[in-house]
Design a protein around this motif. Structure first.
Motif, PDB file in Angstrom:
ATOM      1  N   CYS A   1      31.852   9.304  92.901  1.00 18.49           N
ATOM      2  CA  CYS A   1      30.418   9.287  93.199  1.00 18.49           C
ATOM      3  C   CYS A   1      29.638   9.837  92.006  1.00 18.49           C
ATOM      4  O   CYS A   1      30.096  10.758  91.322  1.00 18.49           O
ATOM      5  N   MET A   2      28.447   9.260  91.790  1.00 18.93           N
ATOM      6  CA  MET A   2      27.529   9.729  90.763  1.00 18.93           C
ATOM      7  C   MET A   2      26.106   9.655  91.307  1.00 18.93           C
ATOM      8  O   MET A   2      25.780   8.726  92.044  1.00 18.93           O
ATOM      9  N   PRO A   3      25.226  10.611  90.936  1.00 20.10           N
ATOM     10  CA  PRO A   3      23.827  10.539  91.396  1.00 20.10           C
ATOM     11  C   PRO A   3      23.095   9.324  90.836  1.00 20.10           C
ATOM     12  O   PRO A   3      22.279   8.717  91.519  1.00 20.10           O
ATOM     13  N   ALA A   4      23.372   8.986  89.576  1.00 23.25           N
ATOM     14  CA  ALA A   4      22.780   7.807  88.942  1.00 23.25           C
ATOM     15  C   ALA A   4      23.916   6.956  88.388  1.00 23.25           C
ATOM     16  O   ALA A   4      24.747   7.457  87.626  1.00 23.25           O
ATOM     17  N   LEU A   5      23.957   5.701  88.768  1.00 27.31           N
ATOM     18  CA  LEU A   5      25.061   4.836  88.369  1.00 27.31           C
ATOM     19  C   LEU A   5      24.836   4.267  86.979  1.00 27.31           C
ATOM     20  O   LEU A   5      23.689   4.042  86.566  1.00 27.31           O
ATOM     21  N   PRO A   6      25.910   4.002  86.221  1.00 24.00           N
ATOM     22  CA  PRO A   6      25.769   3.335  84.928  1.00 24.00           C
ATOM     23  C   PRO A   6      25.133   1.958  85.098  1.00 24.00           C
ATOM     24  O   PRO A   6      25.218   1.339  86.161  1.00 24.00           O
ATOM     25  N   ASP A   7      24.502   1.478  84.033  1.00 25.80           N
ATOM     26  CA  ASP A   7      23.841   0.178  84.097  1.00 25.80           C
ATOM     27  C   ASP A   7      24.829  -0.945  84.397  1.00 25.80           C
ATOM     28  O   ASP A   7      24.510  -1.889  85.118  1.00 25.80           O
TER      29      ASP A   7
END
Length: 339
Positions: free
Chosen positions: A165-171
């Motif tokens: 899980c990540m708060p902001a996902l990679p492009d």
């Protein structure tokens, strides 16, 4: 438990940047860091400097053929990093390695690692320490890659995490899905989970003798970190927590530190400081950071700094800097764009 406020720059940084196709000098220039930083003996970065370096790397890596965290993963070796990470490689299994990293990580990185284990899995969550903005996406992704690559390198098995899980996902997610064998999900905090059987799998790199050699030095560094806490650092740390609640007076801070206001002021006086001066300096530092590194409006910043209204914040900021928040943000944007 005291967090570190400065972090060692390992020689491996320069090699790593060269290996993945980035110019170390360009990275340092973009991050507004000294051009000879990687050549200095025992060079250190502040928390803000540490993340400026990562933001610079993230920005300059946009044209690389693969996502930066995956290129870093390809280049990982235990020899490239500092003793806390070498200690992980010589552990008997991933569970022990994660415990060691959680204990010593704060010597080299502004991060706290929380570990939970049950019969099904081992989970770790990552929290930033001493930094009020969102962690750079590339920094978070690199941490997830590191822990996965550690498990794979040490066991020589293609271990697939159970959850990421990540708060902001990679492009671009597809390269990460291919690497991890599982898609990254969006979550409030960076999180990584391994099956209990994989976390207990023996490390082929286990080296008890090396651990016996490293442990005393690491414990000594932790002890020095704990003893080095100044009252200024303690008060600043409490203020950062209390400011958004509006409870930033000396009584509130003293209560949090289990002291009387008079005793706290005496400790600060011994360091040549006054509480109000320290409060203003902390607010000014945070205000400049928010204006430089976030899209927050002045009203939102005023709230985070514990001001009752925007006008009070505007007057205070003009007193500190001679400029309004809008003027400061425009000047900072022009200065950054000229790099």
């Amino acid at each position: 438990m005291k967090r570190a406020d400065a972090f060692a720059i390992e020689p491996g940084w320069q090699l790593l940047l060269l290996d993945i196709g980035l110019s170390p000098q360009l990275v340092l220039k973009h991050a507004q860091l000294p051009s000879d930083l990687f050549a200095r003996q025992q060079a250190q970065l502040s928390i803000d400097d540490c993340f400026r370096l990562w933001i610079s790397v993230e920005t300059l890596s946009a044209q690389l053929p693969r996502p930066l965290p995956l290129l870093i993963g390809d280049s990982l070796s235990f020899e490239m990093f500092s003793p806390p990470l070498v200690a992980a490689g010589c552990s008997p299994n991933l569970n022990v390695a994660l415990e060691r990293i959680a204990q010593y990580k704060r010597l080299i990185c502004p991060m706290r690692i929380e570990i939970q284990r049950d019969e099904q899995e081992t989970r770790l969550r990552l929290r930033c320490e001493g930094y009020d903005l969102a962690m750079p996406t590339v920094f978070v992704a690199t941490e997830l890659v590191f822990f996965t690559q550690l498990a794979r390198l040490a066991t020589r098995q293609p271990i697939v995490p159970r959850r990421l899980c990540m708060p902001a996902l990679p492009d671009t997610l597809d390269p990460y899905t291919s690497y991890f064998g599982r898609r990254i999900e969006r979550g409030e905090l960076p999180e990584l989970a391994f099956a209990a059987s994989d976390a207990a799998r023996p490390f082929l790199t286990e080296n008890p003798a090396l651990w016996d050699f490293l442990e005393p030095n690491l414990n000594q560094r932790l002890s020095e970190l704990q003893q080095s806490a100044s009252w200024q650092q303690k008060v600043e740390s409490v203020l950062i927590e209390l400011l958004p609640s509006g409870e930033s007076n000396v009584q509130s801070v003293a209560n949090r530190l289990a002291l009387s206001p008079r005793t706290l002021q005496r400790h600060l006086a011994d360091e040549g400081l006054r509480f109000q001066h320290l409060l203003n300096a902390t607010r000014e530092r945070l205000a400049k950071r928010y204006l430089s590194q976030s899209p927050l409006a002045p009203g939102e910043i005023a709230f985070l700094l514990g001001f009752r209204d925007s006008n009070s914040f505007l007057r205070a900021f003009k007193t500190w800097t001679g400029a309004t928040p809008g003027e400061f943000r425009r000047l900072d944007s022009n200065r950054t764009g000229a790099i």
